[in-house]
Design a protein around this motif. Structure first.
Motif, PDB file in Angstrom:
ATOM      1  N   SER A   1      36.321  35.234  13.051  1.00 46.04           N
ATOM      2  CA  SER A   1      36.062  36.098  14.215  1.00 46.04           C
ATOM      3  C   SER A   1      36.425  35.465  15.556  1.00 46.04           C
ATOM      4  CB  SER A   1      34.611  36.570  14.218  1.00 46.04           C
ATOM      5  OG  SER A   1      33.728  35.474  14.408  1.00 46.04           O
ATOM      6  N   SER A   2      36.384  34.168  15.665  1.00 41.97           N
ATOM      7  CA  SER A   2      36.731  33.536  16.944  1.00 41.97           C
ATOM      8  C   SER A   2      38.225  33.644  17.248  1.00 41.97           C
ATOM      9  CB  SER A   2      36.312  32.062  16.944  1.00 41.97           C
ATOM     10  OG  SER A   2      37.040  31.362  15.945  1.00 41.97           O
ATOM     11  N   LEU A   3      39.027  33.998  16.244  1.00 47.09           N
ATOM     12  CA  LEU A   3      40.474  34.125  16.432  1.00 47.09           C
ATOM     13  C   LEU A   3      40.891  35.507  16.924  1.00 47.09           C
ATOM     14  CD1 LEU A   3      41.603  32.323  13.145  1.00 47.09           C
ATOM     15  CD2 LEU A   3      41.324  31.336  15.442  1.00 47.09           C
ATOM     16  N   THR A   4      39.954  36.433  16.978  1.00 43.91           N
ATOM     17  CA  THR A   4      40.280  37.799  17.401  1.00 43.91           C
ATOM     18  C   THR A   4      40.204  37.935  18.916  1.00 43.91           C
ATOM     19  OG1 THR A   4      38.013  38.585  17.315  1.00 43.91           O
ATOM     20  CG2 THR A   4      39.267  38.724  15.269  1.00 43.91           C
ATOM     21  N   SER A   5      40.779  39.004  19.420  1.00 40.50           N
ATOM     22  CA  SER A   5      40.651  39.255  20.855  1.00 40.50           C
ATOM     23  C   SER A   5      39.359  40.017  21.150  1.00 40.50           C
ATOM     24  CB  SER A   5      41.857  40.008  21.399  1.00 40.50           C
ATOM     25  OG  SER A   5      42.146  41.126  20.623  1.00 40.50           O
ATOM     26  N   ALA A   6      38.862  40.768  20.172  1.00 41.84           N
ATOM     27  CA  ALA A   6      37.606  41.496  20.348  1.00 41.84           C
ATOM     28  C   ALA A   6      37.097  41.951  18.986  1.00 41.84           C
ATOM     29  CB  ALA A   6      37.800  42.707  21.243  1.00 41.84           C
ATOM     30  N   ILE A   7      35.795  42.153  18.927  1.00 42.32           N
ATOM     31  CA  ILE A   7      35.150  42.712  17.731  1.00 42.32           C
ATOM     32  C   ILE A   7      34.355  43.917  18.216  1.00 42.32           C
ATOM     33  CG2 ILE A   7      33.590  42.316  15.795  1.00 42.32           C
ATOM     34  CD1 ILE A   7      33.973  39.254  16.423  1.00 42.32           C
ATOM     35  N   SER A   8      34.694  45.101  17.726  1.00 45.29           N
ATOM     36  CA  SER A   8      33.995  46.297  18.185  1.00 45.29           C
ATOM     37  C   SER A   8      32.865  46.658  17.236  1.00 45.29           C
ATOM     38  CB  SER A   8      34.963  47.469  18.345  1.00 45.29           C
ATOM     39  OG  SER A   8      35.504  47.837  17.108  1.00 45.29           O
ATOM     40  N   TYR A   9      31.764  47.073  17.827  1.00 45.37           N
ATOM     41  CA  TYR A   9      30.569  47.498  17.090  1.00 45.37           C
ATOM     42  C   TYR A   9      30.148  48.865  17.615  1.00 45.37           C
ATOM     43  CZ  TYR A   9      30.236  42.511  16.009  1.00 45.37           C
ATOM     44  OH  TYR A   9      30.498  41.235  15.582  1.00 45.37           O
ATOM     45  N   CYS A  10      29.424  49.612  16.783  1.00 41.22           N
ATOM     46  CA  CYS A  10      28.964  50.938  17.202  1.00 41.22           C
ATOM     47  C   CYS A  10      27.604  50.886  17.888  1.00 41.22           C
ATOM     48  CB  CYS A  10      28.926  51.889  16.009  1.00 41.22           C
ATOM     49  SG  CYS A  10      27.737  51.415  14.751  1.00 41.22           S
ATOM     50  N   SER A  11      26.954  49.706  17.876  1.00 36.71           N
ATOM     51  CA  SER A  11      25.646  49.587  18.528  1.00 36.71           C
ATOM     52  C   SER A  11      25.336  48.121  18.818  1.00 36.71           C
ATOM     53  CB  SER A  11      24.542  50.162  17.629  1.00 36.71           C
ATOM     54  OG  SER A  11      24.362  49.337  16.495  1.00 36.71           O
ATOM     55  N   LYS A  12      24.387  47.901  19.718  1.00 40.55           N
ATOM     56  CA  LYS A  12      23.942  46.540  20.009  1.00 40.55           C
ATOM     57  C   LYS A  12      23.281  45.919  18.786  1.00 40.55           C
ATOM     58  CE  LYS A  12      23.248  47.307  24.936  1.00 40.55           C
ATOM     59  NZ  LYS A  12      22.277  47.397  26.023  1.00 40.55           N
ATOM     60  N   VAL A  13      22.551  46.731  18.035  1.00 39.57           N
ATOM     61  CA  VAL A  13      21.890  46.236  16.823  1.00 39.57           C
ATOM     62  C   VAL A  13      22.933  45.724  15.824  1.00 39.57           C
ATOM     63  CG1 VAL A  13      20.499  46.898  14.816  1.00 39.57           C
ATOM     64  CG2 VAL A  13      19.828  47.649  17.104  1.00 39.57           C
ATOM     65  N   SER A  14      23.995  46.488  15.639  1.00 42.46           N
ATOM     66  CA  SER A  14      25.048  46.066  14.723  1.00 42.46           C
ATOM     67  C   SER A  14      25.669  44.750  15.187  1.00 42.46           C
ATOM     68  CB  SER A  14      26.121  47.153  14.620  1.00 42.46           C
ATOM     69  OG  SER A  14      27.124  46.761  13.719  1.00 42.46           O
ATOM     70  N   ALA A  15      25.917  44.616  16.472  1.00 40.75           N
ATOM     71  CA  ALA A  15      26.476  43.368  17.010  1.00 40.75           C
ATOM     72  C   ALA A  15      25.526  42.208  16.730  1.00 40.75           C
ATOM     73  CB  ALA A  15      26.740  43.511  18.503  1.00 40.75           C
ATOM     74  N   GLN A  16      24.246  42.409  16.979  1.00 44.44           N
ATOM     75  CA  GLN A  16      23.256  41.346  16.751  1.00 44.44           C
ATOM     76  C   GLN A  16      23.197  40.948  15.282  1.00 44.44           C
ATOM     77  OE1 GLN A  16      19.816  43.314  18.362  1.00 44.44           O
ATOM     78  NE2 GLN A  16      20.239  42.632  20.461  1.00 44.44           N
ATOM     79  N   GLN A  17      23.258  41.938  14.386  1.00 48.66           N
ATOM     80  CA  GLN A  17      23.204  41.638  12.949  1.00 48.66           C
ATOM     81  C   GLN A  17      24.420  40.822  12.522  1.00 48.66           C
ATOM     82  OE1 GLN A  17      22.846  45.643  11.468  1.00 48.66           O
ATOM     83  NE2 GLN A  17      20.610  45.572  11.464  1.00 48.66           N
TER      84      GLN A  17
ATOM     85  N   ARG B   1      30.986  35.977  21.681  1.00 50.93           N
ATOM     86  CA  ARG B   1      31.811  36.083  22.893  1.00 50.93           C
ATOM     87  C   ARG B   1      32.855  37.190  22.767  1.00 50.93           C
ATOM     88  NH1 ARG B   1      34.398  30.521  22.815  1.00 50.93           N
ATOM     89  NH2 ARG B   1      34.380  31.148  20.651  1.00 50.93           N
ATOM     90  N   LYS B   2      33.093  37.652  21.549  1.00 53.33           N
ATOM     91  CA  LYS B   2      34.128  38.661  21.313  1.00 53.33           C
ATOM     92  C   LYS B   2      33.568  40.070  21.149  1.00 53.33           C
ATOM     93  CE  LYS B   2      37.106  35.322  21.125  1.00 53.33           C
ATOM     94  NZ  LYS B   2      38.487  35.250  20.736  1.00 53.33           N
ATOM     95  N   SER B   3      32.247  40.213  21.256  1.00 50.13           N
ATOM     96  CA  SER B   3      31.586  41.503  20.997  1.00 50.13           C
ATOM     97  C   SER B   3      31.892  42.553  22.063  1.00 50.13           C
ATOM     98  CB  SER B   3      30.068  41.328  20.931  1.00 50.13           C
ATOM     99  OG  SER B   3      29.717  40.566  19.804  1.00 50.13           O
ATOM    100  N   VAL B   4      32.238  43.736  21.595  1.00 51.88           N
ATOM    101  CA  VAL B   4      32.407  44.914  22.443  1.00 51.88           C
ATOM    102  C   VAL B   4      31.658  46.052  21.751  1.00 51.88           C
ATOM    103  CG1 VAL B   4      34.036  46.561  23.435  1.00 51.88           C
ATOM    104  CG2 VAL B   4      34.687  44.151  23.204  1.00 51.88           C
ATOM    105  N   VAL B   5      30.679  46.622  22.438  1.00 54.34           N
ATOM    106  CA  VAL B   5      29.916  47.733  21.858  1.00 54.34           C
ATOM    107  C   VAL B   5      30.505  49.040  22.363  1.00 54.34           C
ATOM    108  CG1 VAL B   5      27.659  48.851  21.692  1.00 54.34           C
ATOM    109  CG2 VAL B   5      27.829  46.347  21.630  1.00 54.34           C
TER     110      VAL B   5
END
Length: 162
Positions: free
Chosen positions: A22-38, A47-51
């Motif tokens: 995951s650190s090699l990506t430009s972004a990781i998209s999630y549908c919710s803050k909970v999903s990002a946290q999990q 650092r790559k999280s985008v909700v």
């Protein structure tokens, strides 16, 4: 990613591998803050999280004349019954079992309600078993995944996503 233990071994492998990369990506998209946290809890790069919250395209999902009659005919549901619908693949994270248990409580309260589960993986699984155990099998309809969701969704009086 409610509980990685609920995933198939191959899915677990992909998830854990993705976390390492995951650190090699430009972004990781999630549908919710909970999903990002999990996901971050099992090693995804925070650092790559985008909700991007889930949304509904109201130009596609809108009232459809005859939707209710069409679904009731398709599923052989009496006209007078209140319809609660769930459109999702079966997965423990989606907690469809709780919706069946809630349906049982509504039936005990003499509410004439019927639940429709629409999506892959429901056939002959715990949803059906729970409906049988709770005595509400006649008030549960399970339909396989279908392409015409936008035409069927307006048939529901209530849309429930546990």
């Amino acid at each position: 990613l409610h509980d990685i233990a609920n995933e198939k071994p191959s899915t677990t492998f992909v998830i854990r591998s993705s976390a390492k990369l995951s650190s090699l990506t430009s972004a990781i998209s999630y549908c919710s803050k909970v999903s990002a946290q999990q996901h971050e809890a099992i090693g995804f790069d925070s650092r790559k999280s985008v909700v991007i919250p889930n949304g509904v395209d109201t130009s596609v999902f809108k009232p459809v004349p005859g939707a209710r009659a069409r679904l009731k005919k398709l599923a052989d549901i009496p006209d007078h019954r209140l319809l609660i619908g769930n459109v999702a693949r079966f997965h423990p994270m989606k907690d469809q079992v709780r919706l069946v248990e809630a349906l049982s409580l509504m039936r005990q309260a003499r509410i004439d309600v019927h639940a429709v589960f629409l999506g892959a993986g429901h056939e002959n699984n715990i949803v059906r078993e729970t409906a049988q155990r709770e005595g509400v099998s006649d008030y549960v309809t399970i339909l396989p995944a279908r392409a015409e969701i936008a035409e069927l969704l307006p048939a529901f009086d209530v849309f429930a996503l546990s």
